[in-house]
Design a protein around this motif. Sequence first.
Motif, PDB file in Angstrom:
ATOM      1  N   LEU A  38       0.826  -1.196   0.000  1.00 28.56           N
ATOM      2  CA  LEU A  38       0.000   0.000   0.000  1.00 28.56           C
ATOM      3  C   LEU A  38       0.867   1.256   0.000  1.00 28.56           C
ATOM      4  O   LEU A  38       0.575   2.234  -0.693  1.00 28.56           O
ATOM      5  CB  LEU A  38      -0.939   0.007   1.197  1.00 28.56           C
ATOM      6  N   ASP A  39       1.935   1.240   0.766  1.00 24.69           N
ATOM      7  CA  ASP A  39       2.820   2.401   0.810  1.00 24.69           C
ATOM      8  C   ASP A  39       3.433   2.675  -0.561  1.00 24.69           C
ATOM      9  O   ASP A  39       3.557   3.831  -0.981  1.00 24.69           O
ATOM     10  CB  ASP A  39       3.914   2.179   1.851  1.00 24.69           C
ATOM     11  N   GLY A  40       3.792   1.610  -1.285  1.00 27.23           N
ATOM     12  CA  GLY A  40       4.365   1.793  -2.618  1.00 27.23           C
ATOM     13  C   GLY A  40       3.385   2.437  -3.574  1.00 27.23           C
ATOM     14  O   GLY A  40       3.752   3.330  -4.364  1.00 27.23           O
ATOM     15  N   ARG A  41       2.127   2.012  -3.523  1.00 25.84           N
ATOM     16  CA  ARG A  41       1.108   2.616  -4.389  1.00 25.84           C
ATOM     17  C   ARG A  41       0.864   4.071  -4.014  1.00 25.84           C
ATOM     18  O   ARG A  41       0.650   4.925  -4.877  1.00 25.84           O
ATOM     19  CB  ARG A  41      -0.180   1.811  -4.310  1.00 25.84           C
ATOM     20  N   ALA A  42       0.875   4.358  -2.704  1.00 23.23           N
ATOM     21  CA  ALA A  42       0.659   5.738  -2.262  1.00 23.23           C
ATOM     22  C   ALA A  42       1.798   6.642  -2.739  1.00 23.23           C
ATOM     23  O   ALA A  42       1.569   7.776  -3.175  1.00 23.23           O
ATOM     24  CB  ALA A  42       0.538   5.784  -0.745  1.00 23.23           C
ATOM     25  N   LEU A  64     -14.899   8.793  -2.404  1.00 26.26           N
ATOM     26  CA  LEU A  64     -14.746   7.346  -2.531  1.00 26.26           C
ATOM     27  C   LEU A  64     -15.488   6.625  -1.416  1.00 26.26           C
ATOM     28  O   LEU A  64     -15.741   7.179  -0.346  1.00 26.26           O
ATOM     29  CB  LEU A  64     -13.263   6.967  -2.467  1.00 26.26           C
ATOM     30  N   GLN A  65     -15.784   5.361  -1.680  1.00 22.42           N
ATOM     31  CA  GLN A  65     -16.337   4.477  -0.672  1.00 22.42           C
ATOM     32  C   GLN A  65     -15.189   3.865   0.140  1.00 22.42           C
ATOM     33  O   GLN A  65     -14.036   4.285   0.005  1.00 22.42           O
ATOM     34  CB  GLN A  65     -17.163   3.371  -1.342  1.00 22.42           C
ATOM     35  N   ASN A  66     -15.503   2.872   0.955  1.00 23.51           N
ATOM     36  CA  ASN A  66     -14.473   2.213   1.774  1.00 23.51           C
ATOM     37  C   ASN A  66     -13.682   1.221   0.934  1.00 23.51           C
ATOM     38  O   ASN A  66     -13.823   0.000   1.056  1.00 23.51           O
ATOM     39  CB  ASN A  66     -15.118   1.513   2.974  1.00 23.51           C
ATOM     40  N   ASP A  67     -12.844   1.753   0.069  1.00 21.13           N
ATOM     41  CA  ASP A  67     -11.995   0.968  -0.808  1.00 21.13           C
ATOM     42  C   ASP A  67     -10.531   1.254  -0.464  1.00 21.13           C
ATOM     43  O   ASP A  67     -10.215   2.290   0.127  1.00 21.13           O
ATOM     44  CB  ASP A  67     -12.249   1.335  -2.276  1.00 21.13           C
ATOM     45  N   PRO A  68      -9.605   0.361  -0.851  1.00 23.42           N
ATOM     46  CA  PRO A  68      -8.189   0.630  -0.591  1.00 23.42           C
ATOM     47  C   PRO A  68      -7.718   1.970  -1.153  1.00 23.42           C
ATOM     48  O   PRO A  68      -6.838   2.613  -0.590  1.00 23.42           O
ATOM     49  CB  PRO A  68      -7.483  -0.544  -1.270  1.00 23.42           C
ATOM     50  N   GLN A  69      -8.335   2.394  -2.267  1.00 23.75           N
ATOM     51  CA  GLN A  69      -7.924   3.644  -2.895  1.00 23.75           C
ATOM     52  C   GLN A  69      -8.121   4.844  -1.970  1.00 23.75           C
ATOM     53  O   GLN A  69      -7.441   5.859  -2.115  1.00 23.75           O
ATOM     54  CB  GLN A  69      -8.704   3.877  -4.193  1.00 23.75           C
ATOM     55  N   PHE A  70      -9.075   4.749  -1.043  1.00 18.25           N
ATOM     56  CA  PHE A  70      -9.275   5.851  -0.107  1.00 18.25           C
ATOM     57  C   PHE A  70      -8.016   6.050   0.728  1.00 18.25           C
ATOM     58  O   PHE A  70      -7.536   7.181   0.905  1.00 18.25           O
ATOM     59  CB  PHE A  70     -10.477   5.570   0.800  1.00 18.25           C
ATOM     60  N   VAL A  71      -7.481   4.949   1.249  1.00 18.02           N
ATOM     61  CA  VAL A  71      -6.266   5.028   2.075  1.00 18.02           C
ATOM     62  C   VAL A  71      -5.070   5.417   1.220  1.00 18.02           C
ATOM     63  O   VAL A  71      -4.228   6.232   1.640  1.00 18.02           O
ATOM     64  CB  VAL A  71      -6.022   3.684   2.782  1.00 18.02           C
ATOM     65  N   ILE A  72      -4.982   4.854   0.026  1.00 13.09           N
ATOM     66  CA  ILE A  72      -3.887   5.201  -0.883  1.00 13.09           C
ATOM     67  C   ILE A  72      -3.892   6.704  -1.164  1.00 13.09           C
ATOM     68  O   ILE A  72      -2.852   7.366  -1.142  1.00 13.09           O
ATOM     69  CB  ILE A  72      -4.002   4.398  -2.191  1.00 13.09           C
ATOM     70  N   ALA A  73      -5.075   7.252  -1.432  1.00 15.22           N
ATOM     71  CA  ALA A  73      -5.187   8.682  -1.733  1.00 15.22           C
ATOM     72  C   ALA A  73      -4.765   9.532  -0.536  1.00 15.22           C
ATOM     73  O   ALA A  73      -4.030  10.518  -0.690  1.00 15.22           O
ATOM     74  CB  ALA A  73      -6.619   9.017  -2.148  1.00 15.22           C
ATOM     75  N   LEU A  74      -5.221   9.165   0.660  1.00 14.24           N
ATOM     76  CA  LEU A  74      -4.836   9.927   1.853  1.00 14.24           C
ATOM     77  C   LEU A  74      -3.323   9.943   2.033  1.00 14.24           C
ATOM     78  O   LEU A  74      -2.711  11.003   2.225  1.00 14.24           O
ATOM     79  CB  LEU A  74      -5.484   9.315   3.097  1.00 14.24           C
ATOM     80  N   PHE A  75      -2.705   8.767   1.984  1.00 12.55           N
ATOM     81  CA  PHE A  75      -1.268   8.682   2.209  1.00 12.55           C
ATOM     82  C   PHE A  75      -0.499   9.434   1.116  1.00 12.55           C
ATOM     83  O   PHE A  75       0.523  10.067   1.388  1.00 12.55           O
ATOM     84  CB  PHE A  75      -0.825   7.229   2.268  1.00 12.55           C
ATOM     85  N   ALA A  76      -0.988   9.352  -0.133  1.00  9.93           N
ATOM     86  CA  ALA A  76      -0.328  10.064  -1.230  1.00  9.93           C
ATOM     87  C   ALA A  76      -0.358  11.570  -0.988  1.00  9.93           C
ATOM     88  O   ALA A  76       0.657  12.272  -1.158  1.00  9.93           O
ATOM     89  CB  ALA A  76      -0.998   9.724  -2.555  1.00  9.93           C
ATOM     90  N   LEU A  77      -1.507  12.079  -0.579  1.00 10.81           N
ATOM     91  CA  LEU A  77      -1.632  13.516  -0.322  1.00 10.81           C
ATOM     92  C   LEU A  77      -0.759  13.941   0.840  1.00 10.81           C
ATOM     93  O   LEU A  77      -0.139  15.010   0.810  1.00 10.81           O
ATOM     94  CB  LEU A  77      -3.096  13.863  -0.054  1.00 10.81           C
ATOM     95  N   TRP A  78      -0.692  13.124   1.878  1.00 11.52           N
ATOM     96  CA  TRP A  78       0.130  13.473   3.039  1.00 11.52           C
ATOM     97  C   TRP A  78       1.610  13.446   2.700  1.00 11.52           C
ATOM     98  O   TRP A  78       2.396  14.214   3.266  1.00 11.52           O
ATOM     99  CB  TRP A  78      -0.181  12.539   4.199  1.00 11.52           C
ATOM    100  N   SER A 133     -12.005   2.476  -9.869  1.00 15.45           N
ATOM    101  CA  SER A 133     -13.075   1.501  -9.703  1.00 15.45           C
ATOM    102  C   SER A 133     -12.912   0.745  -8.395  1.00 15.45           C
ATOM    103  O   SER A 133     -11.781   0.421  -7.997  1.00 15.45           O
ATOM    104  CB  SER A 133     -13.071   0.492 -10.853  1.00 15.45           C
ATOM    105  N   PRO A 134     -14.026   0.428  -7.718  1.00 14.96           N
ATOM    106  CA  PRO A 134     -13.920  -0.370  -6.491  1.00 14.96           C
ATOM    107  C   PRO A 134     -13.359  -1.765  -6.729  1.00 14.96           C
ATOM    108  O   PRO A 134     -12.960  -2.434  -5.781  1.00 14.96           O
ATOM    109  CB  PRO A 134     -15.369  -0.430  -5.985  1.00 14.96           C
TER     110      PRO A 134
END
Length: 528
Positions: A38-42, A64-78, A133-134
């Motif tokens: 997940l960190d690599g994708r972020a 977004l809904q509760n998908d992995p992309q939500f966490v990826i997006a947060l970490f990427a922005l941070w 996509s979810p």
Amino acid sequence: MSSLEVTHGNLLEAFAATDQGAPFLLYRDGPALNRGELDGRARSLAVALSERHIGRGDRVGVLLQNDPQFVIALFALWHLGATAVSISPLNRPSEINHLLALSKAECLIADDTLWQAMGRQISPAPRAVITTSPLDFATASGILEGREKLRTPGTEDLLELCQAYIGESPPPHPIHALDTAVLTCTSGTTGPAKGARNTHANLLAAGGVYRAVTDVSSDDVIGGFAPLFHVTGLSGHLALSVLTGAPLVLNHRFDANEVLAAIENHQVTFTVASITALTALAQSPELAHHDLSSLTRIYSGGQPVPSSSAERVRAALGSPVHLAYGMTETTAPTHLVPFGSSPRTGLNGALSVGPPVPGLTSVIVDALDMPVATGEAGEICVNGPTVVPGYHEDPRESALAFRGGHLHTGDVGYVDNDGWLYVVDRIKDQINASGYKVWPTEVEEVLVGHPGVHEAAVIGVPDEYRGESVKAFVSPMPGVTLEPDEVQSWARQRLAAYKYPREVVVMDELPKSATGKILRRSLRETAS
């Protein structure tokens, strides 16, 4: 140093310091994403965003809904020092336009189906729109074979961006503890939504609140069934998982039957969800087909919980419901019933939401902002490391809510001799019938005690004789036909004459916010 004393730092640093090979996200029926994956994708998404001129201080909408992309997006922005603007997928285009304009978002990361349905109604659209996509992370390799991507002209695809910059990392951007990590929208139950500035320090402390009170550890599995766009999901799911090392189960969006299966399949041990969601699990016809014995820690907050509703959930799911109290502006609960504690019932059958969490101060004040005596009702005021510094670009509302060194919640409550809090109601929801004060939750508690009533909401309506009178809205239990006169008679036998509803309306379902909170404001608009 205890977890609640940490007010400098951020979740991203805490995440990087953990075992990168440990399972992190368990999504649907697919394989787990570990922390390193997940960190690599972020990081790769952060590089893509940086090349699209997103940087420190910029705001990016996350729809977004509760998908992995939500966490990826947060970490990427941070990683970039940017701020996520959390937007509910249930919002209407007009509401999304309001939030994007309020935040001046430079970019939007959105569910592809949602964007295809409403993108033309978002005006002006952010200069960059990234869709996803979810199903993109439902398998280890990414896209499911044979599925066509929903590509809207003018958008880019999140998974493709991650793959294009795989292995790359953005230049390090220092994250300051008091920087806004997420602009979280208030529920809007009493007016237009505002953007609460949940800082990195707030989120870190919020995860510590849950860890300290619930005893969740790396041996647990967290059921992420509350929406991540809400502070409950951010603190009680994501932040708690980051700090404890407990895997987090995500399931796109709440579906009672799918959640029951996820609890059994992943052996979920802890969750925090609205009483509405928990009741849906308890009433699901699929309940008998699933083993929920692993789920021993259940917490609920967001709205007052009638003792009858809590008992129904306990009887169905096999574990007691521990109550919590907090709000968007506090990032995490300010009061929690300690795990294993017996429920306490106060006046009019109200359940206590527990003592203040460690590190937080709480006081009950009168109309002059003076503290009241134990047992006396007044406005609940709080202060501590999870309380936000204010609202985004709204100095007037910030000054009003954050005065005298405390956040004034707008809720009425009282405490017992042990400091346990009992929430009475919202100040603005008080009904004045013939000069007598009526708190809606007291009437609602009686109404849901009726064996055929599933949910109830009470409002005040103009009355030429009384000034205001009580009007009730109820929804029936599955398979039950409710008669308004029967419900009114039930209440009349159990309430003082000025309290029982003069009118009862039966509805298939009561209007709710995206987090399951009943919207009395919508009922007032219907009644007017």
